[in-house]
Scaffold this active site. Structure first.
Site, PDB file in Angstrom:
ATOM      1  N   GLU A  93       0.788  -1.294  -0.043  1.00 58.46           N
ATOM      2  CA  GLU A  93       0.053  -0.108   0.056  1.00 58.46           C
ATOM      3  C   GLU A  93       0.640   1.283  -0.118  1.00 58.46           C
ATOM      4  OE1 GLU A  93      -1.826   1.440   3.741  1.00 58.46           O
ATOM      5  OE2 GLU A  93      -1.357  -0.747   4.488  1.00 58.46           O
ATOM      6  N   CYS A 130      -3.486  -3.250   4.650  1.00 58.82           N
ATOM      7  CA  CYS A 130      -2.567  -4.396   5.044  1.00 58.82           C
ATOM      8  C   CYS A 130      -2.927  -5.541   4.571  1.00 58.82           C
ATOM      9  CB  CYS A 130      -2.397  -4.247   6.563  1.00 58.82           C
ATOM     10  SG  CYS A 130      -1.922  -2.710   7.006  1.00 58.82           S
ATOM     11  N   THR A 173       3.687   3.988  15.627  1.00 59.47           N
ATOM     12  CA  THR A 173       3.134   2.455  15.123  1.00 59.47           C
ATOM     13  C   THR A 173       3.842   2.761  13.637  1.00 59.47           C
ATOM     14  OG1 THR A 173       0.926   3.588  14.526  1.00 59.47           O
ATOM     15  CG2 THR A 173       1.257   2.334  16.530  1.00 59.47           C
ATOM     16  N   HIS A 263      -3.123  -9.955  11.977  1.00 64.92           N
ATOM     17  CA  HIS A 263      -2.440  -8.666  11.494  1.00 64.92           C
ATOM     18  C   HIS A 263      -2.146  -7.764  12.845  1.00 64.92           C
ATOM     19  CE1 HIS A 263      -1.593  -4.866   9.651  1.00 64.92           C
ATOM     20  NE2 HIS A 263      -2.815  -4.134  10.145  1.00 64.92           N
ATOM     21  N   SER A 371      -7.060  -2.095   6.339  1.00 65.24           N
ATOM     22  CA  SER A 371      -8.294  -0.822   6.557  1.00 65.24           C
ATOM     23  C   SER A 371      -8.883  -0.648   5.532  1.00 65.24           C
ATOM     24  CB  SER A 371      -7.305   0.398   6.978  1.00 65.24           C
ATOM     25  OG  SER A 371      -7.085   0.111   8.375  1.00 65.24           O
TER      26      SER A 371
HETATM   27  P1  HMG Z   1      -2.992   6.155  21.785  1.00 68.49           P
HETATM   28  O1  HMG Z   1      -3.495   7.433  21.777  1.00 68.49           O
HETATM   29  O2  HMG Z   1      -1.487   5.947  21.748  1.00 68.49           O
HETATM   30  O3  HMG Z   1      -3.101   5.011  22.793  1.00 68.49           O
HETATM   31  O4  HMG Z   1      -3.420   5.692  20.353  1.00 68.49           O
HETATM   32  P2  HMG Z   1      -4.379   5.025  24.141  1.00 68.49           P
HETATM   33  O5  HMG Z   1      -4.444   6.322  24.703  1.00 68.49           O
HETATM   34  O6  HMG Z   1      -5.537   4.424  23.572  1.00 68.49           O
HETATM   35  O7  HMG Z   1      -3.307   3.970  24.927  1.00 68.49           O
HETATM   36  C1  HMG Z   1      -3.154   2.810  24.185  1.00 68.49           C
HETATM   37  C2  HMG Z   1      -3.103   1.748  25.518  1.00 68.49           C
HETATM   38  O8  HMG Z   1      -2.095   2.237  26.393  1.00 68.49           O
HETATM   39  C3  HMG Z   1      -4.397   1.605  26.347  1.00 68.49           C
HETATM   40  O9  HMG Z   1      -4.226   0.476  26.970  1.00 68.49           O
HETATM   41  C4  HMG Z   1      -3.820   2.530  27.586  1.00 68.49           C
HETATM   42  O10 HMG Z   1      -4.472   2.162  28.914  1.00 68.49           O
HETATM   43  C5  HMG Z   1      -2.449   2.201  27.510  1.00 68.49           C
HETATM   44  P3  HMG Z   1      -5.784  -0.409  26.891  1.00 68.49           P
HETATM   45  O11 HMG Z   1      -6.574   0.575  27.927  1.00 68.49           O
HETATM   46  O12 HMG Z   1      -6.430  -0.473  25.587  1.00 68.49           O
HETATM   47  O13 HMG Z   1      -5.679  -1.659  27.560  1.00 68.49           O
HETATM   48  N1  HMG Z   1      -1.468   3.073  28.284  1.00 68.49           N
HETATM   49  C6  HMG Z   1      -0.506   2.971  29.067  1.00 68.49           C
HETATM   50  N2  HMG Z   1      -0.163   1.738  29.587  1.00 68.49           N
HETATM   51  C7  HMG Z   1       1.045   1.611  30.358  1.00 68.49           C
HETATM   52  N3  HMG Z   1       1.638   2.886  30.624  1.00 68.49           N
HETATM   53  C8  HMG Z   1       1.182   4.091  30.479  1.00 68.49           C
HETATM   54  C9  HMG Z   1       0.088   4.178  29.434  1.00 68.49           C
HETATM   55  N4  HMG Z   1      -0.475   5.231  29.035  1.00 68.49           N
HETATM   56  C10 HMG Z   1      -1.527   4.563  28.242  1.00 68.49           C
HETATM   57  N5  HMG Z   1       1.748   5.225  30.842  1.00 68.49           N
HETATM   58  C11 HMG Z   1      -3.498   4.190  18.447  1.00 68.49           C
HETATM   59  C12 HMG Z   1      -3.281   4.202  20.026  1.00 68.49           C
HETATM   60  C13 HMG Z   1      -3.403   2.586  18.317  1.00 68.49           C
HETATM   61  C14 HMG Z   1      -4.905   4.543  18.158  1.00 68.49           C
HETATM   62  C15 HMG Z   1      -2.516   5.115  17.703  1.00 68.49           C
HETATM   63  O14 HMG Z   1      -1.205   4.632  17.900  1.00 68.49           O
HETATM   64  C16 HMG Z   1      -2.860   5.027  16.180  1.00 68.49           C
HETATM   65  O15 HMG Z   1      -3.943   5.816  15.875  1.00 68.49           O
HETATM   66  N6  HMG Z   1      -2.070   4.158  15.479  1.00 68.49           N
HETATM   67  C17 HMG Z   1      -2.273   4.084  13.992  1.00 68.49           C
HETATM   68  C18 HMG Z   1      -3.374   3.233  13.577  1.00 68.49           C
HETATM   69  C19 HMG Z   1      -3.686   1.709  13.956  1.00 68.49           C
HETATM   70  O16 HMG Z   1      -2.449   1.224  14.205  1.00 68.49           O
HETATM   71  N7  HMG Z   1      -4.856   1.344  14.103  1.00 68.49           N
HETATM   72  C20 HMG Z   1      -4.881  -0.108  14.432  1.00 68.49           C
HETATM   73  C21 HMG Z   1      -6.171  -0.697  13.864  1.00 68.49           C
HETATM   74  S1  HMG Z   1      -6.168  -0.638  11.947  1.00 68.49           S
HETATM   75  C22 HMG Z   1      -5.174  -1.424  11.377  1.00 68.49           C
HETATM   76  O17 HMG Z   1      -4.575  -2.346  12.033  1.00 68.49           O
HETATM   77  C23 HMG Z   1      -4.841  -1.479   9.919  1.00 68.49           C
HETATM   78  C24 HMG Z   1      -3.371  -0.586   9.671  1.00 68.49           C
HETATM   79  O18 HMG Z   1      -2.596  -1.526   9.872  1.00 68.49           O
HETATM   80  C25 HMG Z   1      -3.282   0.075   8.145  1.00 68.49           C
HETATM   81  C26 HMG Z   1      -3.618  -0.926   7.077  1.00 68.49           C
HETATM   82  O19 HMG Z   1      -4.544  -1.605   7.114  1.00 68.49           O
HETATM   83  O20 HMG Z   1      -3.060  -0.481   5.914  1.00 68.49           O
HETATM   84  C27 HMG Z   1      -3.011   0.513  10.748  1.00 68.49           C
END
Ligand code: HMG
Length: 464
Positions: A93, A130, A173, A263, A371
């Site tokens: 992609e 992906c 990520t 994935h 996605s």
């Molecule tokens: P974010 O704002 O970094 O994370 O976004 P958050 O605030 O939701 O926290 C993540 C986790 O960390 C949570 O755990 C928090 O509690 C914990 P959970 O509650 O879920 O168990 N946390 C902590 N843990 C330990 N110590 C701390 C602490 N603070 C918080 N101090 C997000 C995360 C993945 C949304 C962001 O990184 C993002 O937007 N990434 C890009 C999109 C993505 O990867 N999406 C995944 C699904 S879509 C997909 O897989 C397709 C893709 O590969 C593309 C394609 O298909 O081509 C992306």
């Protein structure tokens, strides 16, 4: 008659440069991402998201060179003659061309490197975020099942460089890498089960990259929900097929799947996916329900998020996750999201982490997601002689820094940001001079009556 067709061998290539997400990067980003609290950011990235380091492509690398490197690795390790391949499909992609299939660039690199001519090889590119490489794998396998191949091997390559804007939640990520799958009849590694592949597709806005943009547009939290819903639907469709074909359902299905590879955009995502899939299986199983009830997991009435959160804390889940999923996640912690190759890196991780145990005859489930959005669930049975196809696979060893016997080199923050700012067309000088690898050597600049090649990409093998 059913012929066993599937993955004979795997080649992995990860660029040598990396960013340590616990070092200067975290100090620099804390102001934007965690109110200035560096420890909090490091905790979130390493424990909450599950990554420690992310691979970064150098200036001479792009998704075509990464793909060619992975292809060379699987060809060399298997000892096959490249002329025995008649189909080379690339899932990506992060292509470098709006029109030309990058598989043709890869084909050219392999032809020049091995001094062979491959004029009758099909070389399509598959794109669907992906999941593109899984669609490519499906096509390669179907083609072979139909008897349309004229040579014994197909090559399916997943190659991507994942990029989000700096100082956003997507930044940690990112990743880069490629995985090449050699597909054959009587595969040594994984015979894919005929009729046991399900597909789900929905028109979604969770993640996309409009033409001309170098970084993806992502609605992070929503993208997690869409991933889970699609994976759940694809798994349910897969389960129906297994029930109809093998007569296995509920607890029997859970027992019949020895390993789950998902994935992996980041390792915690595989935990969320496991909670969704295991939760659905266990809710239909009286014994599992009794165990979960004893651990005070709310089995009815609670919002799904609360159920899944409680489930992931239960002993039943922790043990199942450690045995059936965790071995597939160790490479992703070190590399980040390699988009189309992430699922297959998970498979490589599982195979390396279980070295020394016998996986022969075991069932591995592959949960692919892209996605936009689409999910596929398929499964395969590990071959009797699979260890012979694994001897060359040393990804974990390679992923150690150079100073610790591996091949990796850490990036300073300024070098990382310089590389991040490069576009497909403006590459600049490499940080690590290429050696023993395919490299982008130059971009064409001619525009005359005799020759036009503006923007054409000239690749070569750099020895050493
Ligand atoms: P974010 O704002 O970094 O994370 O976004 P958050 O605030 O939701 O926290 C993540 C986790 O960390 C949570 O755990 C928090 O509690 C914990 P959970 O509650 O879920 O168990 N946390 C902590 N843990 C330990 N110590 C701390 C602490 N603070 C918080 N101090 C997000 C995360 C993945 C949304 C962001 O990184 C993002 O937007 N990434 C890009 C999109 C993505 O990867 N999406 C995944 C699904 S879509 C997909 O897989 C397709 C893709 O590969 C593309 C394609 O298909 O081509 C992306």
């Amino acid at each position: 008659m059913d012929r066993a067709i599937g993955i004979d061998s795997i080649g992995v290539y990860v660029p040598r440069l990396y960013v340590d997400l616990t070092g200067p990067w975290a100090t620099a980003r804390a102001a934007a991402l965690s109110g200035g609290d560096v420890e909090k950011l490091v905790g979130k990235v390493t424990d909450g998201v599950g990554v420690r380091r992310m691979a970064v492509a150098d200036a001479h690398q792009d998704c075509a060179t990464l793909a060619a490197m992975a292809a060379k690795r699987v060809i060399d390790a298997s000892g096959i003659d490249p002329r025995d391949i008649d189909y080379l499909a690339v899932g990506t992609e992060t292509t470098v061309d709006q029109s030309k299939s990058i598989a043709a660039y890869v084909l050219g690199m392999l032809e020049r490197h091995y001094g062979v001519s491959l004029p009758e090889v099909g070389a399509p590119q598959f794109q669907f975020a992906c999941i593109g490489a899984t669609y490519a794998l499906e096509a390669a396998v179907s083609r072979m099942r139909a008897g349309d191949n004229t040579k014994p091997y197909s090559l399916v390559i997943a190659s991507d460089i994942s990029k989000y804007p700096l100082a956003t939640a997507g930044e940690y990520t990112q990743g880069a890498g490629a995985v090449a799958l050699l597909v054959s009849e009587r595969p040594r590694l994984l015979a894919l089960e005929r009729g046991l592949c399900s597909t789900v597709t929905r028109d979604e806005r969770d993640f996309f990259r409009p033409n001309g943009q170098t970084s993806a547009v992502v609605d992070g939290k929503y993208s997690i929900d869409v991933y889970l819903d699609c994976m759940e639907a694809a798994f349910a469709a897969y389960a129906k097929r297994v029930e109809a074909k093998l007569g296995l359902g509920g607890a029997d299905l859970y027992d019949a799947i020895d390993y789950f590879c998902f994935h992996v955009p980041f390792p915690r995502m595989a935990e969320y996916a496991s909670a969704r899939v295991f939760g659905q299986l266990w809710l239909g199983d009286p014994q599992a329900r009794a165990r979960l009830a004893a651990e005070e997991v709310p089995l009815s009435g609670a919002p799904r998020k609360d159920f899944e959160r409680a489930l992931t804390r239960s002993r039943l889940f922790r043990e199942a996750f450690a045995a059936k999923v965790a071995p597939s996640l160790t490479i992703a912690r070190e590399v980040g999201n390699v988009y189309s190759g992430s699922l297959y890196l998970a498979l490589a991780s599982l195979l390396e982490e279980t070295r020394g145990q016998s996986l022969a005859g075991r069932r591995i489930l592959l949960g692919s997601y892209g996605s936009g959005a689409s999910a596929k669930v398929l499964s395969g049975i590990v071959g009797e002689k699979y260890t012979a196809a694994l001897e060359h696979l040393r990804v974990h060893d390679e992923l150690r820094p150079e100073a610790e016997g591996g091949v990796r080199v850490p990036l300073s923050l300024s070098d990382y940001e310089r590389l991040h700012a490069l576009s497909d067309r403006e590459r600049g000088a490499p940080l690590l001079p290429p050696r023993g690898e395919f490299a982008l050597e130059r971009l064409g600049t001619s525009s005359s009556a005799e020759r036009t090649d503006v923007g054409y990409r000239y690749y070569g093998w750099i020895g050493g």
